[in-house]
Design a protein around this motif. Sequence first.
Motif, mmCIF file in Angstrom:
data_model
loop_
_atom_site.group_PDB
_atom_site.id
_atom_site.type_symbol
_atom_site.label_atom_id
_atom_site.label_comp_id
_atom_site.label_asym_id
_atom_site.label_seq_id
_atom_site.Cartn_x
_atom_site.Cartn_y
_atom_site.Cartn_z
ATOM 1 N N VAL A 196 0.857 -1.183 0.000
ATOM 2 C CA VAL A 196 0.000 0.000 0.000
ATOM 3 C C VAL A 196 0.896 1.237 0.000
ATOM 4 C CG1 VAL A 196 -1.777 1.290 1.259
ATOM 5 C CG2 VAL A 196 -1.852 -1.207 1.207
ATOM 6 N N ALA A 197 0.562 2.196 -0.869
ATOM 7 C CA ALA A 197 1.384 3.409 -1.026
ATOM 8 C C ALA A 197 0.466 4.620 -1.138
ATOM 9 C CB ALA A 197 2.253 3.286 -2.279
ATOM 10 N N PRO A 198 1.005 5.820 -0.920
ATOM 11 C CA PRO A 198 0.179 7.022 -1.082
ATOM 12 C C PRO A 198 -0.364 7.143 -2.499
ATOM 13 C CG PRO A 198 2.230 7.548 0.056
ATOM 14 C CD PRO A 198 2.370 6.148 -0.457
ATOM 15 N N MET A 199 -1.576 7.665 -2.629
ATOM 16 C CA MET A 199 -2.144 7.946 -3.946
ATOM 17 C C MET A 199 -1.612 9.318 -4.371
ATOM 18 S SD MET A 199 -3.971 8.687 -6.584
ATOM 19 C CE MET A 199 -5.204 9.937 -6.309
ATOM 20 N N ASP A 241 -8.134 16.172 -0.195
ATOM 21 C CA ASP A 241 -9.147 16.181 0.864
ATOM 22 C C ASP A 241 -9.508 14.774 1.329
ATOM 23 O OD1 ASP A 241 -9.156 18.913 0.641
ATOM 24 O OD2 ASP A 241 -11.102 19.052 -0.369
ATOM 25 N N ASN A 242 -9.269 13.794 0.469
ATOM 26 C CA ASN A 242 -9.617 12.410 0.808
ATOM 27 C C ASN A 242 -8.385 11.533 1.043
ATOM 28 O OD1 ASN A 242 -12.753 12.133 0.363
ATOM 29 N ND2 ASN A 242 -11.993 13.387 -1.328
ATOM 30 N N SER A 243 -7.248 12.173 1.274
ATOM 31 C CA SER A 243 -5.995 11.422 1.364
ATOM 32 C C SER A 243 -5.963 10.426 2.523
ATOM 33 C CB SER A 243 -4.810 12.380 1.472
ATOM 34 O OG SER A 243 -4.937 13.200 2.628
ATOM 35 N N LYS A 244 -6.749 10.688 3.576
ATOM 36 C CA LYS A 244 -6.779 9.763 4.711
ATOM 37 C C LYS A 244 -7.497 8.461 4.368
ATOM 38 C CE LYS A 244 -6.545 13.178 8.444
ATOM 39 N NZ LYS A 244 -7.246 13.726 9.633
#
Length: 256
Positions: A196-199, A241-244
Amino acid sequence: MNKRARDIDHLQGHWLLAKLGKKVLRPGGVALSQWMLNQLNLKNKDVVELAPGLGVTAKSILLHGPRTYTGIDEDENAVAQLRQQLGGARIVCGSAAATGLDDAVCDVVVGEAMLSMQSETIKNSIVSEAARILRPGGHYGIHELALVPNDVDDKVAEELKKNLARSIRVNARPLTEMEWAALLEQHGFVLESIKVAPMGLLHPRQLIADEKLRVFKIVFNLIRWPNARKRVVNMRRVFRDNSKNLSAIGIVARKL
């Protein structure tokens, strides 16, 4: 509104970014794609890539020395361009859910940034097709959007999907890590590796890492096309805004 502005307003997000000059259209960028390819051990394997698009991952696959490479894409223009770019590689115009290939024809199937954009029914059709064309013991590598955490609130997830769909003009339906795992397992796959990695599709650091000098072309086009700039700013805001609750995920699974 002129024709270009109308076209830009209606383009799906990934094609808008491609029009601006972006080549890497994967949520986790080149780094997650390379992680996936390394896990798949492609040397001397028969490889099928579903929806290769602009051919960035296809070129990386060929550098790993597969025995054969076959790309399957529905877009006739993409097929024509890929045939020109990739020389002798086999590129077929067809659907990821119905490739037209024989049973058990390959050792590896690769698919990136495509399942997330499909309904549950189409997701199942594509994963089933990947299982059909793989030989026993073959591997399926995917690189997709994921919802986080696994117990994300249903209301939060649905609102995120609605905002994402409005922004990128595609009815995106990302899954949690557990849901991606369940989808693969129900079609006879055993999970071997997950990352899993940051989008970071529009994050400046990933943008520079993925695009290198092409960043200047992208910025230039954003300056001269205000409608495109407005849409990209909106997309980036939705991602931020939806990064979490939104990430990239790479999974490598083995067919039993």
